[in-house]
Design a protein around this motif. Structure first.
Motif, short mmCIF file in Angstrom:
data_model
loop_
_atom_site.label_atom_id
_atom_site.label_comp_id
_atom_site.label_asym_id
_atom_site.label_seq_id
_atom_site.Cartn_x
_atom_site.Cartn_y
_atom_site.Cartn_z
N VAL A 184 0.87 -1.17 0.00
CA VAL A 184 0.00 0.00 0.00
C VAL A 184 0.91 1.22 0.00
CG1 VAL A 184 -1.80 1.26 1.24
CG2 VAL A 184 -1.82 -1.26 1.21
N PHE A 185 0.83 1.97 -1.07
CA PHE A 185 1.76 3.07 -1.31
C PHE A 185 1.00 4.40 -1.20
CE2 PHE A 185 3.49 5.47 -5.25
CZ PHE A 185 4.21 6.35 -4.48
N ILE A 186 1.40 5.19 -0.21
CA ILE A 186 0.74 6.48 0.02
C ILE A 186 1.55 7.57 -0.69
CG2 ILE A 186 -0.06 8.13 1.77
CD1 ILE A 186 -1.43 5.39 1.95
N ASN A 187 0.95 8.15 -1.70
CA ASN A 187 1.60 9.23 -2.45
C ASN A 187 0.94 10.55 -2.10
OD1 ASN A 187 2.69 11.00 -4.28
ND2 ASN A 187 1.99 9.91 -6.12
N ASN A 188 1.66 11.38 -1.33
CA ASN A 188 1.10 12.71 -1.01
C ASN A 188 1.99 13.83 -1.53
OD1 ASN A 188 3.19 12.65 0.83
ND2 ASN A 188 1.89 12.55 2.64
N ALA A 189 2.94 13.48 -2.40
CA ALA A 189 3.74 14.44 -3.15
C ALA A 189 4.66 15.31 -2.29
CB ALA A 189 2.85 15.35 -4.02
N VAL A 190 4.89 14.87 -1.04
CA VAL A 190 5.74 15.67 -0.16
C VAL A 190 6.25 14.78 0.98
CG1 VAL A 190 3.98 16.49 1.50
CG2 VAL A 190 5.88 18.01 0.84
N TYR A 191 7.41 15.16 1.58
CA TYR A 191 7.89 14.47 2.77
C TYR A 191 7.21 15.12 3.97
CZ TYR A 191 11.69 11.94 0.44
OH TYR A 191 12.41 11.09 -0.35
N GLY A 192 6.46 14.32 4.74
CA GLY A 192 5.73 14.87 5.87
C GLY A 192 6.57 14.96 7.13
N MET A 193 7.10 13.81 7.57
CA MET A 193 7.71 13.75 8.90
C MET A 193 8.92 14.66 9.04
SD MET A 193 8.62 10.44 11.22
CE MET A 193 10.15 9.92 10.49
N THR A 194 9.68 14.82 7.97
CA THR A 194 10.91 15.60 8.07
C THR A 194 10.69 17.10 7.81
OG1 THR A 194 11.33 14.87 5.81
CG2 THR A 194 12.56 13.77 7.56
N GLY A 195 9.46 17.47 7.46
CA GLY A 195 9.17 18.90 7.37
C GLY A 195 8.90 19.44 5.98
N GLY A 196 8.31 18.64 5.13
CA GLY A 196 7.81 19.17 3.86
C GLY A 196 8.82 19.35 2.75
N GLN A 197 9.78 18.43 2.66
CA GLN A 197 10.74 18.50 1.57
C GLN A 197 10.17 17.88 0.29
OE1 GLN A 197 11.38 17.24 4.58
NE2 GLN A 197 13.07 18.40 5.47
N MET A 198 10.90 18.08 -0.81
CA MET A 198 10.49 17.52 -2.09
C MET A 198 10.49 15.99 -2.04
SD MET A 198 12.30 17.82 -5.82
CE MET A 198 13.60 16.66 -5.40
N ALA A 199 9.43 15.41 -2.58
CA ALA A 199 9.36 13.96 -2.74
C ALA A 199 9.64 13.64 -4.20
CB ALA A 199 7.98 13.46 -2.34
N PRO A 200 9.94 12.38 -4.52
CA PRO A 200 10.11 12.04 -5.94
C PRO A 200 8.82 12.27 -6.72
CG PRO A 200 10.31 10.08 -4.54
CD PRO A 200 10.23 11.25 -3.64
N THR A 201 7.70 12.31 -6.00
CA THR A 201 6.40 12.50 -6.66
C THR A 201 5.90 13.94 -6.59
OG1 THR A 201 5.39 11.79 -4.60
CG2 THR A 201 5.65 10.11 -6.31
N THR A 202 6.70 14.85 -6.05
CA THR A 202 6.33 16.27 -6.02
C THR A 202 6.06 16.77 -7.44
OG1 THR A 202 7.53 16.73 -3.97
CG2 THR A 202 7.25 18.59 -5.47
N LEU A 203 4.98 17.53 -7.60
CA LEU A 203 4.61 18.00 -8.94
C LEU A 203 5.56 19.11 -9.40
CD1 LEU A 203 0.70 18.20 -8.69
CD2 LEU A 203 2.16 16.23 -9.18
N LEU A 204 5.66 19.30 -10.71
CA LEU A 204 6.46 20.41 -11.24
C LEU A 204 5.85 21.71 -10.75
CD1 LEU A 204 7.20 19.29 -14.91
CD2 LEU A 204 8.77 19.29 -12.95
N ASN A 205 6.71 22.64 -10.38
CA ASN A 205 6.34 23.95 -9.85
C ASN A 205 5.78 23.92 -8.43
OD1 ASN A 205 7.10 25.27 -12.28
ND2 ASN A 205 5.14 24.63 -13.19
N GLN A 206 5.66 22.70 -7.84
CA GLN A 206 5.16 22.63 -6.46
C GLN A 206 6.24 23.11 -5.51
OE1 GLN A 206 3.73 18.70 -5.33
NE2 GLN A 206 3.92 19.18 -3.15
N LYS A 207 5.85 24.02 -4.61
CA LYS A 207 6.81 24.55 -3.64
C LYS A 207 6.90 23.62 -2.43
CE LYS A 207 6.53 29.40 -4.88
NZ LYS A 207 6.05 30.75 -4.54
N THR A 208 8.13 23.29 -2.06
CA THR A 208 8.37 22.51 -0.84
C THR A 208 9.55 23.15 -0.12
OG1 THR A 208 10.06 21.02 -1.76
CG2 THR A 208 7.76 20.38 -2.12
N ALA A 209 9.92 22.60 1.04
CA ALA A 209 11.04 23.16 1.80
C ALA A 209 12.34 23.14 0.99
CB ALA A 209 11.23 22.39 3.11
N THR A 210 12.48 22.16 0.11
CA THR A 210 13.73 22.05 -0.67
C THR A 210 13.54 22.41 -2.14
OG1 THR A 210 13.28 19.69 -0.79
CG2 THR A 210 14.89 20.39 0.84
#
Lengths: 396, 242
Positions: free
Chosen positions: B118-144
């Protein structure tokens, strides 16, 4: 009954390899015969011992000079209902072992130095989750890629932790194919007893060298449990039928709980330090100089001691069998009983000085500690050891 | 009066630690409902990830094992191979499954391990504070990706489900969402199918669940769910992939 124990039958295979006749030996079946001598490499001795100890899960990634172990397991496991997996990486192999162990199986992985570095992640998790596992390091020269020649340069990594966090592996150092067999069987018992990773620290020379070994007929009696899925592992994840759910984890969410886990682990390590120190001692009662060496290095040192005995130079040997716990008690006892008479310790390693630090701590200034070592594929020779001992002897 | 709806037996009655609007709680519950319905609570072994769902086992009332970050499918492989009678699943986020565990994911799938993921894709790293995930959308702003994800330096959203579907060892891959009650029901059907596949020995099954992380999208829960529905599904279209 003494004649009815299971020991392997050996089939000797000959094959022509580019003009030269090469023999290889394989264990083909287990017959009911007496103690039998078989010729086997150090690596294969480890693999066969694991099987006989009830290991039914092996995962590993190829790396020289330990490739005989996965190859042996790939052949041996299917016939006994065991699992062999050639993993995609060392990271995966150690995590597969973690899973198999969590599910209650006796599980092992093996590698050589660079691969063992990769396994440190999983070893730390296994230690933190208190799982039994056996990890074999057939050491080669480092650092980095180094080369495939034998070395003892991973001593620090093996005995001081290696991965992150305050944990210890139990580390066993065989010095012959026979001992590789015996200690591997013992490793599974220790791992289960303490729910702790146990590392077999071998080297490329010991792993590749073929020697006769005897599989004693009463071997089974030495084992705590030969079954691969022992019912005693009440902590294992097996499906929560007729019991509360089990959890295998190193993570502790609440502040203070991780400290409590660490205190518990330290208590366990203290007990291991008290109960599990092992070493071989040779000629200690007369010695003025004591060599401390482990594994293949100790065997080379034994040759030097023999030569010097003829020259009336009194040299003894302490060969640590457990590197962690380091047999410091043996050293302190010797110094207690023979203080002033044992003047020098000479530590000989295929490294640039790793175990020597533990010897210095144990000796604690009560005698002089000298070091002789080579690494990067260099092996201190009998002649080099003799030469150094003669220099020390002149200072006595 | 008959009780027609209640807490699944496999879900513990404890307060949630997840943020408002987070999709993990829904996914945890769906798994629990499926476990109850298939009557596999005494056979199931969950492998928990590293990430916000690291303590998923606090919610599930069945056997669980921890894995290092990214190694859940390797741990699950070890468990399942020595206990083929058990039903073994991994629960992993996008960082765990697609970034640091990409090799373990692809190889477990390629070996056709009889496992459920079961793969949860929320397009962001939650626990570490909102960094870019491999699934982050183009132009999506994250901590990194403070100026938005730029393909030139950070690459593209990685569609692991489509990638896995190419592998011969993979039996079933479906992408679902938790952005509406209807989609939640569809998600449950997919999860149930993925477990049935394992019971029937069909091989590797993966359900990708698009899930909202309002905290690190910087949105209210309703807006975050809407973002999943309207923006994420453009990049990650829903439906059965294999």
């Amino acid at each position: 009954m003494r004649n009815q124990k299971l020991v392997p039958k050996v089939e000797i295979l000959h094959r022509e390899t580019s003009g030269s006749r090469r023999s290889s030996y394989k264990v083909t079946a287990f017959g009911k015969t007496r103690n039998q001598k078989i010729l086997i490499s150090g690596n294969e001795a480890i693999a066969e011992a694991a099987v006989q100890a009830g290991c039914r899960f092996y995962a590993g990634y190829p790396i020289t000079p330990q490739n005989e172990i996965p190859a042996y397991m790939a052949k041996r496991m299917p016939g006994i209902g065991g699992v062999f997996i050639q993993s995609e990486s060392e990271l995966a192999a150690i995590s597969m072992v973690m899973g198999a162990s969590a599910a209650g199986a006796r599980a092992m992985t093996s590698s050589s130095s660079p691969g063992i570095s990769l396994k440190q992640e999983g070893i730390s998790y296994i230690a933190g989750a208190e799982l039994p596992a056996v990890i074999v390091n057939v050491m080669r020269a480092g650092p980095g890629l180094g080369n495939i020649w034998p070395a003892q340069s991973d001593y620090f990594q093996a005995v001081k932790g290696g991965g992150h966090g305050d944990y210890h592996n139990i580390v066993l150092a065989p010095s012959s194919a026979q001992e590789a067999f015996d200690l591997t069987m013992f490793a599974f018992d220790l791992a289960d007893k303490y729910r702790n990773p146990v590392m077999i620290l071998s080297d490329g020379m010991s792993g590749q060298m073929m020697e006769p070994i005897v599989i004693p007929e009463d071997r089974k009696n030495l084992l705590s449990g030969i079954c691969c899925l022992t019912s005693e592992k009440k902590w294992a994840v097996t499906g929560c039928k007729d019991r509360l759910p089990n959890l295998v984890a190193s993570f502790r969410m609440c502040l203070g709980d991780t400290e409590k886990l660490n205190q518990h682990l330290q208590g366990k390590y203290k007990q291991i330090l008290a109960d599990e120190q092992r070493c071989e001692s040779v000629g200690i009662d007369e010695a003025e100089i004591i060599i401390v060496a482990y594994g293949i290095m100790a065997r080379i040192a034994k040759g030097a001691i023999k030569t010097l005995k003829a020259k009336n130079i009194k040299v003894g040997l302490i060969r640590p069998i457990t590197l962690w716990p380091f047999p410091e008690t043996q050293i302190t006892q010797i110094l207690k009983h023979r203080l002033g008479r044992v003047k020098y310790f000479l530590v000989v390693e295929m490294s640039y000085g790793q175990m020597v630090e533990d010897v210095r701590l144990a000796v604690n200034g009560k005698a002089k500690v000298e070091f002789l070592g080579r690494a990067g594929g260099g092996v201190p020779t009998e002649e080099e050891i003799i030469k150094r001992l003669e220099v020390i002897s002149d200072k006595l | 009066m008959d009780k027609i709806f209640g807490r699944p037996k496999s879900l513990r009655d404890i307060p949630t630690h997840y943020c408002s609007g987070c999709g993990h709680g829904i996914a945890h519950r769906l798994i629990s409902e499926v476990v109850d319905e298939l009557d596999i609570r005494e056979r199931i072994i969950g492998v928990a990830p590293i990430g916000c769902a690291v303590i998923a086992y606090d919610y599930w009332d069945f056997d669980c094992c921890e894995a290092a970050h990214g190694r859940a499918l390797a741990v699950a492989t070890g468990i399942k191979r020595v206990r083929p009678e058990a039903i073994v699943f991994t629960y992993q986020g996008d960082g765990d499954l697609v970034a640091i565990g990409c090799a373990e994911t692809i190889h477990a799938a390629n070996r056709g391990e009889n496992l459920t993921t079961v793969f949860i894709n929320n397009a962001v790293y939650g626990m570490t504070g909102g960094q870019m995930a491999p699934t982050t959308l183009l132009n999506q702003k994250t901590a990194t990706t403070p100026f938005g994800r730029d393909a030139k330096s950070a690459g593209y959203p990685l569609k692991i489900s489509e990638l896995l579907a190419q592998l011969s060892g993979v039996y079933y891959v479906e992408r679902v969402s938790t952005d509406s009650p209807v989609k939640v029901l569809a998600a449950k059907r997919a999860i149930k199918q993925a477990f049935i596949n394992q019971i029937e020995g069909k091989g590797f099954s993966l359900v990708e669940i698009l899930s909202a992380c309002p905290t690190y999208l910087g949105m209210k829960p309703t807006a975050a769910v809407k973002w999943v529905r309207e923006e994420m599904t453009k990049e990650f279209p829903l439906g059965k992939i294999k």
